[in-house]
Design a protein around this motif. Sequence first.
Motif, PDB file in Angstrom:
ATOM      1  N   GLY A   1       1.368  -3.051  -3.473  1.00 47.63           N
ATOM      2  CA  GLY A   1       1.259  -3.356  -1.941  1.00 47.63           C
ATOM      3  C   GLY A   1       2.853  -3.283  -1.431  1.00 47.63           C
TER       4      GLY A   1
ATOM      5  N   ARG B   1       3.940  -0.049  -0.381  1.00 41.46           N
ATOM      6  CA  ARG B   1       3.215   0.359   0.644  1.00 41.46           C
ATOM      7  C   ARG B   1       3.836  -0.336   2.142  1.00 41.46           C
ATOM      8  NH1 ARG B   1      -1.173  -0.780  -2.151  1.00 41.46           N
ATOM      9  NH2 ARG B   1      -1.814  -2.240  -0.654  1.00 41.46           N
TER      10      ARG B   1
ATOM     11  N   HIS C   1      -0.335 -10.375  -4.126  1.00 41.68           N
ATOM     12  CA  HIS C   1      -0.947 -11.287  -5.130  1.00 41.68           C
ATOM     13  C   HIS C   1      -0.342 -11.255  -6.467  1.00 41.68           C
ATOM     14  CE1 HIS C   1      -3.116  -8.574  -7.278  1.00 41.68           C
ATOM     15  NE2 HIS C   1      -3.593  -9.310  -8.036  1.00 41.68           N
ATOM     16  N   ASP C   2       0.544 -10.198  -6.556  1.00 39.15           N
ATOM     17  CA  ASP C   2       1.320  -9.748  -7.970  1.00 39.15           C
ATOM     18  C   ASP C   2       2.564  -8.657  -7.648  1.00 39.15           C
ATOM     19  OD1 ASP C   2       0.254  -7.398  -7.550  1.00 39.15           O
ATOM     20  OD2 ASP C   2      -0.785  -7.210  -9.487  1.00 39.15           O
TER      21      ASP C   2
ATOM     22  N   ASN D   1      -6.662   5.659  -3.629  1.00 36.32           N
ATOM     23  CA  ASN D   1      -7.030   6.320  -4.989  1.00 36.32           C
ATOM     24  C   ASN D   1      -8.445   6.843  -4.961  1.00 36.32           C
ATOM     25  OD1 ASN D   1      -4.519   5.706  -5.616  1.00 36.32           O
ATOM     26  ND2 ASN D   1      -5.040   3.895  -6.987  1.00 36.32           N
TER      27      ASN D   1
END
Length: 469
Positions: A224, A227, A233-234, A416
């Motif tokens: 993310g 992007r 979250h990680d 994806n």
Amino acid sequence: TDSMKAGAPVPVEEKHMIKREKADRDNGGNENSGRNPLILPEYACQRATCLKHFNHKFTKALEILQKHAELRDNERDSSRALAFRRASCVLKSLPFPLTSMSQLKNLTNIGDHCKRVIQEILEDGECREVNELQDDWFQKMVVFTNIFGIGSATAKKWIEKGWSTIKEAQEGYISSDWRVRWGLAFHTDLNTPVNLQEAQYIQQIVRKEAETILPGIILQITGGFRRGKEEGHDVDILMTHPEEGKEVGLLARLLQRLQNKGIILCGNLEKSTYSDEMLTLDSKLSAKGQLDHFEKWLGIIKIPHSCSENPAMDYSGSLSIISSCVHKGTGCSVDNSTCCTASEQPLNYQPLNLDESLDLESKAKKQKLGTENEISPMELAKLDRNWIARRVDLIVSPYDQYFYALVGWTGNKQFNRDIRTYAQRELGMKLSSHGLYDLNKNCALPARSEKEVFQNMKLQYIEPWERNC
Ligand code: DCT
Ligand code: MG
């Protein structure tokens, strides 16, 4: 979800879209109450989908329907979940706010159910079905499945037992899965979103150690953050080396160094399971739920609390790069120079003295690489500590697969799915994070850049920040 974080709408580029004038002509110039219908290419990989767009009130509703279907988790629901996501993705690509059902006329991927939802929101400002779905069960499922290592099957069992809080699970659940033990213990930390500064901080630590082991390494934040998201979250970090084969053995040595610094809480090193047949095999058959076959480490590390707020931390290098990356016209953070080059510039790295700040857990420092600990994760979490636990994925790719790995690990997940379906259906090619294989000509198509990955599939290049489907 991605869309929840976006603010006021900003103009979305109309690249990858058939211009409205042409759409007007095709529709005889009628059919409007305000705006004319627009034709979008069918696949999300053929159009730009940015974090900020014009139709959040619709996409949020559709993504709640999607999430609900995913959590119910049976075959029929998972295809419904996908249908909601596809529709939401189409609305994210629209270069205007939807004001009338007629504007949907030429758009594919918006089924009857989605149309009913959209219509209700247009008429009433909200959708009853969506409101009713967000019941007690849904809320609990969301809370439980947000725990690292917990899927919808376990979450359902917990609800059947009558549990409704994390505390009940922490006290009542004994797991042999290291992810769940640590995920439950550090739930509060791991449920606090990772911000950009923290991601940069983690990247700098990893880069410094990795460069010491292997000069010339290429290291890139993906997921993310690449992007343009400001939270995640990680932190997903993809690594390679331009000299083929040099990357072998890097990850184990890197982890040992991070371990010696006392940064690692727990994690699991997965060996590469790649062989050339993975290029052609159906991923559903070959992968057993795995995303890919790269060597990787999924784990939890600790970083100082202060690293996201301490002004003494010198982030001038990294942050000025990030903040200058505001993509003109779309409102998406990151610009044409791409995050790739940005984050690969040398940074002004002044790490806090972790050893000093982490003294409290001298016991934990002695832990072996992996999951063994002298004190339990729960006890460790309860200490008065000045660090926070963060989820990190480290992935190593051989250079000849790197640009495919970069596309795959940048995502998002829906992008994806879509680009892989496009490759299969429209080109007879098999795309994965390992490469692109022409099933008719029986040959692999190499790529020396991300742009070449798109060229090989006859697609116009889509920037990372336009892959937020
Ligand atoms: N990915 C995928 N399919 C999945 C999960 C992940 O293709 N089932 C890819 C796309 C994104 C990338 O891996 C990293 O995964 P996450 O970290 O789960 O996603 P993210 O987009 O980085 O989201 P977040 O910001 O919450 O970390
Ligand atoms: Mg991520």
